[in-house]
Scaffold this motif. Structure first.
Motif, PDB file in Angstrom:
ATOM      1  N   TYR A  89       2.058  -4.820   9.640  1.00  0.00           N
ATOM      2  CA  TYR A  89       0.907  -3.983  10.009  1.00  0.00           C
ATOM      3  C   TYR A  89      -0.420  -4.692   9.732  1.00  0.00           C
ATOM      4  O   TYR A  89      -1.349  -4.613  10.545  1.00  0.00           O
ATOM      5  N   LEU A  90      -0.526  -5.382   8.618  1.00  0.00           N
ATOM      6  CA  LEU A  90      -1.783  -6.048   8.290  1.00  0.00           C
ATOM      7  C   LEU A  90      -2.103  -7.141   9.308  1.00  0.00           C
ATOM      8  O   LEU A  90      -3.273  -7.325   9.664  1.00  0.00           O
ATOM      9  N   VAL A 215       0.157  -2.864  17.898  1.00  0.00           N
ATOM     10  CA  VAL A 215      -0.382  -2.967  16.549  1.00  0.00           C
ATOM     11  C   VAL A 215       0.560  -2.300  15.553  1.00  0.00           C
ATOM     12  O   VAL A 215       0.829  -2.846  14.478  1.00  0.00           O
ATOM     13  N   ILE A 216       1.085  -1.135  15.904  1.00  0.00           N
ATOM     14  CA  ILE A 216       1.931  -0.377  14.982  1.00  0.00           C
ATOM     15  C   ILE A 216       3.417  -0.489  15.324  1.00  0.00           C
ATOM     16  O   ILE A 216       4.262   0.093  14.641  1.00  0.00           O
ATOM     17  N   TYR A 217       3.733  -1.207  16.356  1.00  0.00           N
ATOM     18  CA  TYR A 217       5.133  -1.423  16.737  1.00  0.00           C
ATOM     19  C   TYR A 217       5.225  -2.751  17.488  1.00  0.00           C
ATOM     20  O   TYR A 217       4.272  -3.184  18.131  1.00  0.00           O
ATOM     21  N   PRO A 218       6.371  -3.425  17.427  1.00  0.00           N
ATOM     22  CA  PRO A 218       6.542  -4.657  18.192  1.00  0.00           C
ATOM     23  C   PRO A 218       6.871  -4.338  19.651  1.00  0.00           C
ATOM     24  O   PRO A 218       7.340  -3.241  19.971  1.00  0.00           O
ATOM     25  N   LEU A 219       6.633  -5.282  20.521  1.00  0.00           N
ATOM     26  CA  LEU A 219       6.919  -5.069  21.941  1.00  0.00           C
ATOM     27  C   LEU A 219       8.408  -4.857  22.169  1.00  0.00           C
ATOM     28  O   LEU A 219       8.804  -4.084  23.058  1.00  0.00           O
ATOM     29  N   SER A 220       9.249  -5.493  21.364  1.00  0.00           N
ATOM     30  CA  SER A 220      10.691  -5.316  21.497  1.00  0.00           C
ATOM     31  C   SER A 220      11.090  -3.864  21.238  1.00  0.00           C
ATOM     32  O   SER A 220      11.982  -3.319  21.897  1.00  0.00           O
ATOM     33  N   GLU A 221      10.433  -3.212  20.295  1.00  0.00           N
ATOM     34  CA  GLU A 221      10.711  -1.806  19.993  1.00  0.00           C
ATOM     35  C   GLU A 221      10.272  -0.910  21.141  1.00  0.00           C
ATOM     36  O   GLU A 221      10.954   0.059  21.490  1.00  0.00           O
ATOM     37  N   ALA A 222       9.144  -1.229  21.744  1.00  0.00           N
ATOM     38  CA  ALA A 222       8.660  -0.449  22.881  1.00  0.00           C
ATOM     39  C   ALA A 222       9.603  -0.569  24.068  1.00  0.00           C
ATOM     40  O   ALA A 222       9.861   0.405  24.780  1.00  0.00           O
ATOM     41  N   LYS A 223      10.143  -1.757  24.280  1.00  0.00           N
ATOM     42  CA  LYS A 223      11.055  -1.967  25.406  1.00  0.00           C
ATOM     43  C   LYS A 223      12.373  -1.237  25.212  1.00  0.00           C
ATOM     44  O   LYS A 223      12.998  -0.785  26.182  1.00  0.00           O
ATOM     45  N   SER A 224      12.819  -1.115  23.978  1.00  0.00           N
ATOM     46  CA  SER A 224      14.107  -0.469  23.715  1.00  0.00           C
ATOM     47  C   SER A 224      14.005   1.054  23.698  1.00  0.00           C
ATOM     48  O   SER A 224      14.910   1.741  24.167  1.00  0.00           O
ATOM     49  N   LYS A 225      12.908   1.593  23.178  1.00  0.00           N
ATOM     50  CA  LYS A 225      12.786   3.048  23.044  1.00  0.00           C
ATOM     51  C   LYS A 225      11.951   3.692  24.151  1.00  0.00           C
ATOM     52  O   LYS A 225      12.122   4.871  24.453  1.00  0.00           O
ATOM     53  N   PHE A 226      11.021   2.932  24.728  1.00  0.00           N
ATOM     54  CA  PHE A 226      10.151   3.483  25.773  1.00  0.00           C
ATOM     55  C   PHE A 226      10.150   2.534  26.965  1.00  0.00           C
ATOM     56  O   PHE A 226       9.100   2.097  27.428  1.00  0.00           O
ATOM     57  N   SER A 227      11.341   2.228  27.443  1.00  0.00           N
ATOM     58  CA  SER A 227      11.474   1.220  28.493  1.00  0.00           C
ATOM     59  C   SER A 227      10.705   1.576  29.759  1.00  0.00           C
ATOM     60  O   SER A 227      10.190   0.695  30.448  1.00  0.00           O
ATOM     61  N   GLU A 228      10.613   2.894  30.068  1.00  0.00           N
ATOM     62  CA  GLU A 228       9.912   3.288  31.294  1.00  0.00           C
ATOM     63  C   GLU A 228       8.400   3.113  31.189  1.00  0.00           C
ATOM     64  O   GLU A 228       7.704   3.059  32.203  1.00  0.00           O
ATOM     65  N   TYR A 229       7.884   3.027  29.945  1.00  0.00           N
ATOM     66  CA  TYR A 229       6.444   2.842  29.760  1.00  0.00           C
ATOM     67  C   TYR A 229       6.087   1.451  29.233  1.00  0.00           C
ATOM     68  O   TYR A 229       4.908   1.137  29.053  1.00  0.00           O
ATOM     69  N   ALA A 230       7.086   0.638  28.981  1.00  0.00           N
ATOM     70  CA  ALA A 230       6.836  -0.669  28.373  1.00  0.00           C
ATOM     71  C   ALA A 230       5.961  -1.547  29.253  1.00  0.00           C
ATOM     72  O   ALA A 230       5.157  -2.345  28.751  1.00  0.00           O
TER      73      ALA A 230
END
Length: 289
Positions: A89-90, A215-230
């Motif tokens: 996060y920092l 900033v608060i999540y990695p792009l890999s996490e966004a692709k796995s959990k919010f793939s339609e908005y990634a």
């Protein structure tokens, strides 16, 4: 040969009308001493009436990191690519703060300095440039805080992160963050001369934009959990910059030359548009502000 008696010689000629693409970079260089004075003024005036002074440079990212670690790391359980949560996060906060400070402070440069602009001539671009440079001081202090935390984890948890060769791109990343914040801020400040309501939306909009950046999540996490908005997150030019920043310092992140290239192209377009719009607006903004 001496000039004719009715001819006057001038060191500087100020013209009311010039080409839209006459960006006066030569004048900016000529007034570089004034740029240094504005940088010093920004730093001193902001903290001279505070009790803790420059310590706020440390306090804000530390508290933000603690809040993000508790809410997003512990309560929400968002993964951080295997990196220690405070370090993850920092790192993102350090990069984001520099960009957001450049954008928000530049976005009000016409309103905040109308009294100066209306009294004396100097290249107006000097003022937003001084904001970008003065923010480098805060960025440098927060970067030192990141270095201290990296040293702690290197000793306490060896192997928890790894500095990569992408660190060589660090100067480019700073330049991209500064240019993107400057360009976007110039566009907004030009628009606020006529539409004051935008001023109230900037801070709120920047906070929302942070959640659309990694900033608060990695792009890999966004692709796995919010793939339609990634794809929306990937279209954000700051995503590629922050991912590269995190990869350079911590060895984790979706860093590719394509993502940095995309961020660089968008940044150049935004910066060029911002400078041109600013150049057009500053000719008569005193009459409308």
């Amino acid at each position: 040969m001496d000039p004719k008696p009715n001819e006057e010689q001038w060191d500087l000629v100020i013209k009311g009308h010039s080409s839209l693409f006459d960006l006066k970079f030569a004048d900016v260089w000529r007034y570089r001493d004034l740029l240094g004075m504005f940088v010093k003024r920004d730093f001193i005036s902001f903290y001279k009436q505070t009790i803790l002074g420059p310590l706020w440079f440390f306090i804000q990212p530390i508290f933000t990191t603690l809040v993000f670690t508790f809410i997003f790391g512990n309560l929400a359980g968002i993964q951080t690519d295997g990196l220690p949560q405070p370090l993850f996060y920092l790192c993102g906060i350090t990069a984001w703060n520099y960009f957001s400070d450049c954008l928000t402070k530049t976005s009000t440069v016409f309103r905040d300095n109308a009294n100066i602009f209306g009294k004396v001539y100097f290249p107006r671009l000097i003022m937003p440039l001084s904001i970008v440079v003065s923010n480098l001081v805060r960025f440098g202090v927060q970067l030192s805080l990141l270095a201290v935390m990296m040293a702690y984890y290197a000793i306490a948890k060896p192997g928890s992160f790894e500095i990569s060769g992408a660190l060589l791109l660090f100067p480019l990343l700073i330049l991209l963050m500064a240019a993107l914040g400057l360009g976007a801020g110039l566009i907004i400040t030009a628009m606020t001369t006529k539409y004051r309501d935008l001023t109230f939306l900037v801070t709120f909009g920047v906070q929302l934009l942070m959640y659309g950046t990694t900033v608060i999540y990695p792009l890999s996490e966004a692709k796995s959990k919010f793939s339609e908005y990634a794809w929306i997150i990937e279209m954000n030019p700051m995503t590629g910059i922050i991912e590269a920043f995190r990869y350079a310092f911590l060895g984790q992140g979706n860093f590719t030359l394509a993502s940095i290239g995309y961020s660089a192209i968008v940044t150049l377009v935004v910066l060029f548009a911002g400078v041109v719009i600013f150049n057009k607006t500053e000719r008569n903004f005193v009459d409308t502000i």
